[in-house]
Write an enzyme that holds these catalytic residues in place. Structure first.
Site, PDB file in Angstrom:
ATOM      1  N   ASP A 158      -1.753   6.810  -1.515  1.00 18.85           N
ATOM      2  CA  ASP A 158      -2.454   5.532  -1.699  1.00 18.85           C
ATOM      3  C   ASP A 158      -3.789   5.712  -2.394  1.00 18.85           C
ATOM      4  O   ASP A 158      -4.286   4.796  -3.044  1.00 18.85           O
ATOM      5  CB  ASP A 158      -2.708   4.859  -0.335  1.00 18.85           C
ATOM      6  CG  ASP A 158      -1.423   4.564   0.410  1.00 18.85           C
ATOM      7  OD1 ASP A 158      -0.343   4.757  -0.180  1.00 18.85           O
ATOM      8  OD2 ASP A 158      -1.500   4.151   1.583  1.00 18.85           O
ATOM      9  N   ASP A 242      -4.738   0.422  -5.114  1.00 15.27           N
ATOM     10  CA  ASP A 242      -4.279   1.609  -4.408  1.00 15.27           C
ATOM     11  C   ASP A 242      -3.427   2.381  -5.424  1.00 15.27           C
ATOM     12  O   ASP A 242      -2.651   1.779  -6.185  1.00 15.27           O
ATOM     13  CB  ASP A 242      -3.419   1.250  -3.189  1.00 15.27           C
ATOM     14  CG  ASP A 242      -4.261   0.904  -1.955  1.00 15.27           C
ATOM     15  OD1 ASP A 242      -5.496   0.771  -2.088  1.00 15.27           O
ATOM     16  OD2 ASP A 242      -3.670   0.747  -0.860  1.00 15.27           O
ATOM     17  N   HIS A 291       2.194  -1.464  -2.651  1.00 15.84           N
ATOM     18  CA  HIS A 291       2.702  -0.151  -3.057  1.00 15.84           C
ATOM     19  C   HIS A 291       4.120  -0.284  -3.622  1.00 15.84           C
ATOM     20  O   HIS A 291       5.020  -0.793  -2.954  1.00 15.84           O
ATOM     21  CB  HIS A 291       2.668   0.869  -1.913  1.00 15.84           C
ATOM     22  CG  HIS A 291       1.284   0.980  -1.320  1.00 15.84           C
ATOM     23  ND1 HIS A 291       1.061   1.447  -0.052  1.00 15.84           N
ATOM     24  CD2 HIS A 291       0.056   0.677  -1.841  1.00 15.84           C
ATOM     25  CE1 HIS A 291      -0.239   1.430   0.192  1.00 15.84           C
ATOM     26  NE2 HIS A 291      -0.874   0.949  -0.875  1.00 15.84           N
ATOM     27  N   ASP A 293       6.263   2.051  -4.290  1.00 17.58           N
ATOM     28  CA  ASP A 293       7.230   3.111  -4.009  1.00 17.58           C
ATOM     29  C   ASP A 293       8.246   2.813  -2.902  1.00 17.58           C
ATOM     30  O   ASP A 293       9.093   3.654  -2.605  1.00 17.58           O
ATOM     31  CB  ASP A 293       6.519   4.455  -3.749  1.00 17.58           C
ATOM     32  CG  ASP A 293       5.444   4.363  -2.682  1.00 17.58           C
ATOM     33  OD1 ASP A 293       5.242   3.266  -2.134  1.00 17.58           O
ATOM     34  OD2 ASP A 293       4.809   5.395  -2.390  1.00 17.58           O
ATOM     35  N   ARG A 310      14.072  -6.796  -2.919  1.00 17.85           N
ATOM     36  CA  ARG A 310      12.881  -7.133  -3.723  1.00 17.85           C
ATOM     37  C   ARG A 310      13.228  -6.976  -5.202  1.00 17.85           C
ATOM     38  O   ARG A 310      12.803  -6.010  -5.858  1.00 17.85           O
ATOM     39  CB  ARG A 310      11.718  -6.194  -3.385  1.00 17.85           C
ATOM     40  CG  ARG A 310      11.300  -6.213  -1.946  1.00 17.85           C
ATOM     41  CD  ARG A 310      10.273  -5.123  -1.681  1.00 17.85           C
ATOM     42  NE  ARG A 310      10.005  -4.992  -0.269  1.00 17.85           N
ATOM     43  CZ  ARG A 310       9.406  -3.946   0.288  1.00 17.85           C
ATOM     44  NH1 ARG A 310       9.004  -2.933  -0.481  1.00 17.85           N
ATOM     45  NH2 ARG A 310       9.187  -3.899   1.577  1.00 17.85           N
ATOM     46  N   SER A 343       7.643  -1.711   6.088  1.00 17.23           N
ATOM     47  CA  SER A 343       8.988  -2.250   6.312  1.00 17.23           C
ATOM     48  C   SER A 343       9.955  -1.075   6.500  1.00 17.23           C
ATOM     49  O   SER A 343       9.587   0.084   6.334  1.00 17.23           O
ATOM     50  CB  SER A 343       9.420  -3.071   5.095  1.00 17.23           C
ATOM     51  OG  SER A 343       9.795  -2.187   4.052  1.00 17.23           O
ATOM     52  N   CYS A 395       4.735   8.389   0.351  1.00 15.86           N
ATOM     53  CA  CYS A 395       3.390   7.971   0.786  1.00 15.86           C
ATOM     54  C   CYS A 395       2.602   9.120   1.401  1.00 15.86           C
ATOM     55  O   CYS A 395       1.394   9.218   1.230  1.00 15.86           O
ATOM     56  CB  CYS A 395       3.470   6.900   1.857  1.00 15.86           C
ATOM     57  SG  CYS A 395       4.552   5.547   1.520  1.00 15.86           S
TER      58      CYS A 395
END
Ligand code: ABU
Length: 410
Positions: A158, A242, A291, A293, A310, A343, A395
């Site tokens: 991040d 980020d 983010h 990724d 998404r 998530s 991450c």
């Protein structure tokens, strides 16, 4: 701020001023108006024949060195507008109860040992593992613009992005992450002394103007609508981003505007990188965007794992370029496993060790099978307890050095 430059699917390729290359033997400077004088170059007292310890152009070249985050002393952020904007109302009770305190200790202990094991597996695969310093994130701080406590140094992705031989510290967008860079300063100094280019993006004030105080957070439908109009909780008051909202593919970098990354921040990055790189602005149907990724993970040249929940509104341009977009399988995380700031789609948040090896969650059997069907060997590791505080393998890491060169894949 020329917003017109930043249209979705467009390429942001801005002419940057030619950087002064400090490695030249002499630097010509103007002294007191018209008089010119040659002075010794200030800066890199490093062996220029030696390669920079920092060098990476994409997400899949063979990985030599990686920073792995630390769960130690991780604190729960307070329920501020920026935190509300990425979480669901069901999660808010947790933030109300624990905001400003350490994450539940039993859970953190398990996260610490899982991340240690992940580091061991990386070492076993031939990767040098580096760690940030241990910091007490529970200390309160105050700037002229706000008060907060810290969060963690768990997710280097991040805050740090490596582009070529340069390592860039992102400005971040959460007040609880304002001082996160402190945990990485020992590493940054070491890399710099050894020849890396080290940049810190402009630090935001993070005053109230950076956040839309009335950003509607209760209704997901409303958030869908706002995000489709390019409205997020972060305003365009000053640049913020980020690093994890950028996905590197050689000369092409894919970026999303999100709850933590504004257009001003993306434009800063585009101008900073200059004409060698193209930043493509992508948009996804995602009311909690934060983010890229867990949404669009490029795992090889022309190979992307996409999140079916998404959809990318610019997917046609990838198909036209001959790229393969593979839908991530449904995640396997049970409903009762806590994921406080993320998530379940961490299942696709994988780390490529090279084009043939991927670090993936040991419980995500469908994802493992998907990679195997693509001819990629899965290295299964269990970081479920570490997932709870907000991230998957991608991450939890920043790749510092991969063996490869700058190429165009798009
Ligand atoms: N960087 C974490 C992304 C998680 C998610 O998209 O749900």
């Amino acid at each position: 701020m020329k917003r017109a430059l930043l249209t979705y699917g467009s390429v942001i390729q801005l002419q940057a001023r030619q950087n002064v290359i400090a490695s030249r033997s002499k630097l010509v400077v103007a002294v007191q108006g018209t008089r010119k004088q040659h002075v010794d170059t200030v800066g890199p007292k490093v062996d220029r024949q030696k390669k920079s310890p920092v060098c990476s152009y994409n997400e899949w070249d063979p990985l030599d060195e990686v920073i792995v985050g630390r769960p130690d002393n991780a604190c729960v952020p307070s329920l501020t507008p920026e935190v509300k904007a990425i979480s669901s109302p069901q999660q808010w009770e947790f933030f109300r109860k624990f905001g400003g305190q350490f994450f539940p200790q039993e859970h953190l202990k398990k996260a610490v040992s899982q991340i240690e094991e992940m580091c061991n597996v990386l070492r076993h695969e031939g990767v040098t593992v580096r760690r940030p310093d241990i910091v007490d994130w529970s200390k309160a701080y105050e700037t002229p613009d706000f008060k907060s406590k810290g969060m963690y140094a768990a997710m280097p992705r991040d805050i740090l992005i490596v582009i070529g031989e340069e390592i860039i510290e992102a400005p971040m967008a959460w007040r609880s992450r304002f001082f996160e860079y402190r945990a990485y300063r020992s590493l940054m100094k070491e890399y710099f002394q050894a020849g890396a280019k080290w940049t810190t993006a402009p630090k935001p004030l993070m005053s109230d103007e950076l956040y839309d105080q009335n950003y509607p957070v209760e209704s997901v439908e409303h958030r869908y609508k706002l995000s489709s109009e390019g409205r997020y909780v972060t305003t365009e008051f000053e640049p913020c981003f980020d690093a994890a909202d950028f996905m590197r593919c050689g000369k092409d970098i894919f970026a999303q505007q999100s709850q933590v990354t504004n257009l001003f921040g993306i434009e800063w990055m585009a101008r900073h990188l200059g004409p060698d790189y193209k930043i493509h602005l992508l948009q996804f149907k995602d009311p909690n965007a934060m983010h890229i990724d867990g949404t669009f993970n490029v795992v090889g040249p022309g190979l992307v794992i996409v999140n079916p929940a998404r959809p990318c509104l610019q997917s046609e341009m990838f198909k036209k370029a001959g790229w393969k977009l593979v839908e991530a399988p449904k995640p396997m995380v049970p409903d009762d496993h806590p994921l406080w700031m993320t998530s379940k789609w961490l299942s696709m948040n994988v780390l490529m060790l090279d084009e043939q090896r991927v670090m993936v969650c040991k419980h995500e059997t469908p994802t493992i099978k998907m990679f195997e069907s693509l001819g990629i060997k899965a290295i299964p590791v269990d970081i479920r307890f570490a997932n709870s505080i907000g991230g998957g393998f991608h991450c939890w890491t920043t790749d510092v050095r991969r063996r490869g060169v700058l190429e165009s894949y798009f």
